[in-house]
Enzyme design. Structure first.
Site, PDB file in Angstrom:
ATOM      1  N   GLY A  88     -10.050  -0.464 -40.953  1.00 58.07           N
ATOM      2  CA  GLY A  88     -10.545  -1.416 -41.947  1.00 58.07           C
ATOM      3  C   GLY A  88     -10.457  -2.856 -41.491  1.00 58.07           C
ATOM      4  O   GLY A  88     -11.414  -3.635 -41.642  1.00 58.07           O
TER       5      GLY A  88
ATOM      6  N   LYS B  61      -7.787  19.088 -34.797  1.00 55.53           N
ATOM      7  CA  LYS B  61      -7.004  18.082 -35.519  1.00 55.53           C
ATOM      8  C   LYS B  61      -5.602  18.634 -35.686  1.00 55.53           C
ATOM      9  O   LYS B  61      -5.412  19.856 -35.757  1.00 55.53           O
ATOM     10  CB  LYS B  61      -7.619  17.842 -36.904  1.00 55.53           C
ATOM     11  CG  LYS B  61      -7.167  16.572 -37.569  1.00 55.53           C
ATOM     12  CD  LYS B  61      -8.007  15.398 -37.132  1.00 55.53           C
ATOM     13  CE  LYS B  61      -7.561  14.103 -37.754  1.00 55.53           C
ATOM     14  NZ  LYS B  61      -8.412  12.967 -37.357  1.00 55.53           N
TER      15      LYS B  61
HETATM   16  P1  NAD Z   1      -4.094   3.301 -40.719  1.00 53.25           P
HETATM   17  O1  NAD Z   1      -2.888   4.055 -41.097  1.00 53.25           O
HETATM   18  O2  NAD Z   1      -4.013   2.280 -39.639  1.00 53.25           O
HETATM   19  O3  NAD Z   1      -4.695   2.538 -41.988  1.00 53.25           O
HETATM   20  C1  NAD Z   1      -4.897   3.144 -43.223  1.00 53.25           C
HETATM   21  C2  NAD Z   1      -4.844   2.047 -44.270  1.00 53.25           C
HETATM   22  O4  NAD Z   1      -5.168   2.625 -45.529  1.00 53.25           O
HETATM   23  C3  NAD Z   1      -3.489   1.377 -44.423  1.00 53.25           C
HETATM   24  O5  NAD Z   1      -3.666  -0.015 -44.561  1.00 53.25           O
HETATM   25  C4  NAD Z   1      -2.958   1.980 -45.723  1.00 53.25           C
HETATM   26  O6  NAD Z   1      -2.079   1.080 -46.389  1.00 53.25           O
HETATM   27  C5  NAD Z   1      -4.233   2.161 -46.484  1.00 53.25           C
HETATM   28  N1  NAD Z   1      -4.190   3.130 -47.576  1.00 53.25           N
HETATM   29  C6  NAD Z   1      -3.567   4.329 -47.636  1.00 53.25           C
HETATM   30  N2  NAD Z   1      -3.781   4.907 -48.836  1.00 53.25           N
HETATM   31  C7  NAD Z   1      -4.578   4.043 -49.534  1.00 53.25           C
HETATM   32  C8  NAD Z   1      -5.147   4.067 -50.821  1.00 53.25           C
HETATM   33  N3  NAD Z   1      -4.966   5.102 -51.633  1.00 53.25           N
HETATM   34  N4  NAD Z   1      -5.901   3.006 -51.217  1.00 53.25           N
HETATM   35  C9  NAD Z   1      -6.112   1.967 -50.383  1.00 53.25           C
HETATM   36  N5  NAD Z   1      -5.593   1.896 -49.141  1.00 53.25           N
HETATM   37  C10 NAD Z   1      -4.841   2.924 -48.741  1.00 53.25           C
HETATM   38  O7  NAD Z   1      -5.204   4.408 -40.401  1.00 53.25           O
HETATM   39  P2  NAD Z   1      -6.588   4.221 -39.633  1.00 53.25           P
HETATM   40  O8  NAD Z   1      -6.412   4.597 -38.218  1.00 53.25           O
HETATM   41  O9  NAD Z   1      -7.175   2.895 -39.986  1.00 53.25           O
HETATM   42  O10 NAD Z   1      -7.441   5.386 -40.294  1.00 53.25           O
HETATM   43  C11 NAD Z   1      -8.059   5.234 -41.564  1.00 53.25           C
HETATM   44  C12 NAD Z   1      -9.097   6.336 -41.743  1.00 53.25           C
HETATM   45  O11 NAD Z   1     -10.083   6.223 -40.722  1.00 53.25           O
HETATM   46  C13 NAD Z   1      -8.592   7.767 -41.640  1.00 53.25           C
HETATM   47  O12 NAD Z   1      -9.384   8.570 -42.484  1.00 53.25           O
HETATM   48  C14 NAD Z   1      -8.860   8.145 -40.214  1.00 53.25           C
HETATM   49  O13 NAD Z   1      -8.985   9.534 -40.041  1.00 53.25           O
HETATM   50  C15 NAD Z   1     -10.183   7.463 -40.023  1.00 53.25           C
HETATM   51  N6  NAD Z   1     -10.543   7.212 -38.638  1.00 53.25           N
HETATM   52  C16 NAD Z   1      -9.737   6.473 -37.838  1.00 53.25           C
HETATM   53  C17 NAD Z   1     -10.134   6.206 -36.539  1.00 53.25           C
HETATM   54  C18 NAD Z   1      -9.341   5.290 -35.646  1.00 53.25           C
HETATM   55  O14 NAD Z   1      -9.875   4.915 -34.607  1.00 53.25           O
HETATM   56  N7  NAD Z   1      -8.142   4.872 -35.998  1.00 53.25           N
HETATM   57  C19 NAD Z   1     -11.324   6.737 -36.051  1.00 53.25           C
HETATM   58  C20 NAD Z   1     -12.127   7.496 -36.908  1.00 53.25           C
HETATM   59  C21 NAD Z   1     -11.718   7.714 -38.196  1.00 53.25           C
END
Ligand code: NAD
Length: 370
Positions: free
Chosen positions: A182, A77
């Site tokens: 999400g 990472k």
């Molecule tokens: P992203 O930046 O697209 O979305 C994150 C969202 O969380 C945003 O809408 C942001 O406004 C919101 N957010 C941030 N802090 C917050 C809080 N305190 N309360 C509520 N909402 C909050 O990121 P993503 O790619 O969707 O990743 C989200 C999580 O999923 C991370 O932990 C990431 O490691 C994990 N993840 C992502 C992927 C992927 O394919 N993108 C795969 C596996 C895991």
């Protein structure tokens, strides 16, 4: 010395590299945890408040995730300190410089994570020829655009249903963090009849027990607005989604959102972790005691990295989606069955499954973890 090696156990980390370039304001860290199964794949996270510890914990989650998904990749990472919303003229040189500094670090393949996207990965690929999660124009399967992780989450949830006492049709869903993971999880679950009753992002939250319009929420986010600006339903403080009664609660934002000090607030039947390391171990134990099924992060959210590994080998999008569905379902079923059989937490069952697979690979190597 002790401070430097404070994270080390028998699985890793193999290396921690700190990179700085004061003229650009670049400060970044790479953790390569364990490459016994192959070169590590893991996302580049950009945020002002990242840390070496967060990076290490996420790298370990990738070691376990990649081995649970039976990919020929280890876990790593990287984190870049800074505001991901900074103008492109500032962000691009930072990401290019970080990539250039790691040009020779073939044990690590960059992928997107919070604060970075396909375009960022195209800069990395252009700089060092090694990245996944690329835009279509440079041979990628844009995993965030197609919602690879959200798609996998839907399958994890479907596979967990026999262990829960509700049907997906009409199930009430709360999504904490309406971003790449999400919003697609919400979309795929709505497609199979679930009802999204609350969603949050970094700026606010919205709640409507009769169901939110997922397409309207996605359109709002695409315009750069907050879910709280939907104009229907009741606006909430972003932390208040913890209290919303539902059947499925999906963390999809930052680490450690469900902890021992707030786990009692959850009123749900199933937690399916989109975010990495979203639930602390103590909170997992409490969920288990309360009869709430929890599908651990590296089992439920493996869709993105499965897609990335398939992309790296030149697979099609259709093949990637089919593999995600198969692997995430099979692993969710195996972990929940094993947890029941061995009377342990699903997290313990998942760690045992994944670390057995890592250790079998380590046994074939001269230097076990690198
Ligand atoms: P992203 O930046 O697209 O979305 C994150 C969202 O969380 C945003 O809408 C942001 O406004 C919101 N957010 C941030 N802090 C917050 C809080 N305190 N309360 C509520 N909402 C909050 O990121 P993503 O790619 O969707 O990743 C989200 C999580 O999923 C991370 O932990 C990431 O490691 C994990 N993840 C992502 C992927 C992927 O394919 N993108 C795969 C596996 C895991």
């Amino acid at each position: 010395m002790e401070e430097t090696f404070r994270f080390v156990d028998d699985l890793g980390p193999a290396k921690i590299i700190h990179v700085s370039q004061p003229s650009l304001g670049l400060r970044a860290t790479l953790v390569v945890d364990n490459v016994a199964r192959g070169p590590s794949i893991g996302g580049l996270r950009m945020a002002p408040d990242v840390s070496t510890e967060e990076c290490f914990r996420l790298a370990r989650a990738m070691t376990l995730k990649n081995s649970a998904a039976d990919l020929a990749h280890g876990g790593g990472k990287s984190v870049l300190y800074g505001d991901p919303a900074m103008p492109r003229e500032k962000k691009e040189p930072l990401i290019r410089a970080f990539a250039a500094a790691l040009r020779g670090e073939g044990d690590y393949i960059f992928g997107p994570d919070m604060g970075t996207d396909e375009v960022c990965m195209a800069w990395v690929k252009d700089e060092i020829g090694r990245a996944v999660g690329l835009p279509r124009e440079v041979g990628g399967i844009p995993l965030d655009e197609i919602g690879a992780t959200g798609f996998g989450l839907r399958h994890a949830i479907e596979a967990a249903l026999p262990h829960c006492n509700f049907a997906l049709a009409g199930a009430r869903v709360v999504v904490q963090g309406f971003g790449a993971v999400g919003k697609h999880a919400a979309r795929f679950l709505a497609e199979v009849g679930a009802v999204v009753v609350a969603a949050s992002d970094s700026r606010g939250a919205i709640h409507d027990p009769s169901g939110l319009d997922v397409a309207a929420l996605i359109a709002l986010k695409d315009q750069g607005k907050s879910v709280g600006e939907l104009g229907r339903g009741r606006g909430l403080d972003r932390e208040a989604v913890l209290d919303v009664e539902c059947d499925i609660w999906i963390p999809a934002a930052r680490p450690d959102v469900i902890r021992e000090d707030n786990v009692e607030r959850l009123r749900t039947k199933l937690v399916a972790s989109g975010a990495n390391i979203a639930v602390t171990y103590g909170a997992e134990r409490r969920l288990h005691e309360k009869g709430i099924v929890s599908v651990p992060d590296f089992i439920a959210n493996a869709g993105g990295v499965i897609c990335a590994a398939m992309e790296y080998r030149g697979a099609t999008q259709a093949a990637a989606l089919q593999t995600i569905a198969e692997k995430v379902r099979a692993n969710t079923e195996e972990v929940l069955r094993r947890a029941e059989r061995e009377h342990c937490l699903p997290r313990d069952a998942a760690v045992a499954l994944a670390s057995d697979r890592v250790r079998r690979a380590m046994a074939t190597r001269r230097f076990a973890i690198f």
